[in-house]
Design a protein around this motif. Sequence first.
Motif: not given
Length: 459
Positions: A14-19, A413-423, A427-438
């Motif tokens: 969880s993100l720190l309060t204020g961050v 990652n749903p275990n800790f941090g930003h994506w573990s928030d119940p809200s 949207d967490a633990a998903v089979p996602g792909v993202v474009r990359l650039e070189w």
Amino acid sequence: MTSPENESHVGRRSLLTGVAGSLAVSAVLPGGIAQAAPAQARPAHADSTAPAAASGRYPSNRPVLEPYGRADPDADLWPRQDNSFILPLELRPRDKARGKVWMRDTYVNCFVVDGRPLYVATGTTRVPGLEAAGPWNDGIFVWVSRSLRGPWRLADTTRIRPGAEKGKVWSPEFVDENRRGRTVVAPWQEYWYDEEFGKRGQAWAPELHYFRGKWYMVACMGDHSRKVGSFMLVSEGGVEGPYRLIEGNHEKPFGDSFIGGPKFIEPGAYHHIDGSLYSEGDQAWLVLHNDLYAKFRPDMEDIVTTTNLPTFRQTRYSPEPYLEGAYVFKHGGKYYLLQAAWDRTSIDPYGSPRYAYDTAGDGRVQYQYDTVVAVSDSFEGPYSQRWTAGVAVGHNNFFVDSGGDLWGTFFLNPNFGHWSDPSRLADAAVPGVVRLEWTGPKGNRLYVRRPDGSRTVSG
């Protein structure tokens, strides 16, 4: 599809309060990550980086952050609607209530098989009724497609195991398939029971590779197993199997055992996890977290060196935090070493947010599970200083699609941090792909694809 350079296959918590307010990223996240468009909507290589490369225009390298070990949380490095989507994998009965597959450690790749591109997807999944992939899960599933955008179908395992769940290519449940001279499940991989957890044993972080005309699956028995560590399977048929365990893993996982993992792991049971396979030409190497590698024997039934494995030469952080998910990818003649690291947030002495790949400590909160990357002229290293290649995309792999474009995977990652928030858990633990650039032959960096404003002339 494996080129002579493995660079790639067409042309591997969880993100720190204020961050939160300081990041200004809320507007670009889910519903920022979109479901895939229909397969016919546009080719997977649309908006390719190729025109920029052809004209000599490449994205710029992001500034070097000081001191070494600082994390880059910038919104440009997040998966967003404009650069990512969730794979529309065929749902199993267990997935229908959620409407998408629950997955960690998402792995996707593209290979040429019989002259045609074949995409494969796999990852760590859970059984119905459990919130995580432990203390047990029921093995490894595989999906296949002719296009990155689908349709994605479960591998057709029905002829191998009529009446069994489609797409499941390996599981501790398959122990009854063992025969003299053919081991499918070793004793250390079988389910077991104790008073604390009940049923125990799970397979983690699978990767599927097509090498010298055969399918190989590298995976890991997780923390609740009799022995914890990486192993490899080889198919005796097609991508759907049937798979058997290679000879070198009949007694134990790859590498030496050591003290590690949670306190409930029995002494001597913990080996190196998150195994990966790297191939170049007709040779292949095992890659283990977070700095080990070993060459496979020509028959692929074991590694050449089984103890005291060599280590990659890396530019380490100081202190070096826990890293995992090591994966080697070759592109533009360079070797890229990917690893997953927790960006831990804290407040500096001046009251400002601090983001760093720190060890755990008072006031340091797990925020995002990132991918950090280093580059080298050789497989063994030495590797450069690491940089943040993508925010929240940790424990992933990079690959090239059938059009020659670069992609990475993610799972949030749903275990800790930003994506573990119940809200955000939906949207967490998903089979996602993202474009990359070189960033080109001078910059030699790979990043999550950023807005086009980041492009500069660089060679």
